[in-house]
Structures are given as structure tokens and as C-alpha cells.
Design a protein around this motif. Structure first.
Motif: not given
Length: 141
Positions: A13-16, A26-32
Motif C-alpha cells: 500500500a503506497n497511498e500517502p 476525508q471520506p476518500e482517504a484509504v491510508a492513515v
């Protein structure tokens, strides 16, 4: 981030990773990214949308990230759980038992030394977030 050390079969998973406050807005965020003082239980209703939870270890002696990892795994999180920061060689086996499956150490670790450290103790004495049975269960069925 390099491909090692990572203990998953899927793509990294390389999402920021955004901060916890930003994630909740942010409902579109997939990384925390979780800091040591954050309460990870607020993520439980959102676990199904998360691909990556990065838990910060600003200092090796701060163990709150271990508890956060176990809480998340026991709540059913199956995505990538990354320990980031001051991650030391002798901690990786214990972090794996708590549920971490990828690592981003501030100082690169030798892969062979880490694998040797992981294999050093073949048995565990207590249950954890991983599937390893404790030695007493092996002895007594």
C-alpha cells in the motif's frame, strides 16, 4: 519504501497516509498515520475502507504502538499495518506478534539479521494477535 521488510502477499500500500484528524474529514482517504497518543478505536467503524494503517514509533522505548496494533487486529483489520520510525531489529518479532506486517524503519535493517531474529524463538508463551499457539497449548492440547 523498499519491499523489505514486508510480510504480506499482496501489493504494498503506497497511498500517502494522512493524519487521523485528516482521515476522519476525508471520506476518500484509504491510508492513515497514527501517532502514539491517538486512540485507534475511533478507526473501528472505518476499517473496511482502509488499505494501510501506519503507526509511528518516534522512539524505540514508546510501546503504545504495540497496543494500537493489537486493538486494530482484534477489531478485524486485515489491511497492511506498518510500523514506522524508530523500529529496531530486536523489536520486529514482537511487533509481528502484535499484528504488524510491514515495517519502515528510520534506519535500514539488514534483512538476513531480521530473519534470524524472527526465527530465534520458535515458541511463544502467550496468545497474541498472530495465529501462533502458545507453548502451553502445544503441551496440553
Amino acid at each position: 519504501m523498499s519491499s523489505w521488510p514486508r510480510y504480506r502477499d499482496d501489493a504494498a500500500a503506497n497511498e500517502p497516509a494522512v493524519t487521523l484528524d485528516a482521515f476522519l474529514d476525508q471520506p476518500e482517504a484509504v491510508a492513515v498515520r497514527i501517532e502514539p497518543d491517538a486512540d485507534v478505536r475511533v478507526l473501528v467503524p472505518h476499517l473496511s475502507r482502509l488499505k494501510l494503517i501506519e503507526i509511528a514509533f518516534p522512539a524505540y522505548r514508546d510501546g503504545r504502538g504495540y497496543s494500537a496494533a493489537r486493538i486494530l487486529r482484534e477489531a478485524g483489520y486485515t489491511g497492511e499495518l506498518r510500523a514506522e520510525g524508530d523500529v529496531l531489529l530486536d523489536q520486529i518479532a514482537f511487533m509481528r506478534r502484535c499484528g504488524f506486517d510491514s515495517f519502515a524503519p528510520a534506519v535500514p535493517l539488514d534483512a538476513k539479521a531480521a530473519e534470524a531474529a524472527m526465527a530465534r524463538w520458535p515458541h511463544a508463551y502467550q496468545r497474541a494477535a498472530d495465529a501462533q499457539p502458545p507453548i502451553w497449548a502445544l503441551r496440553h492440547g
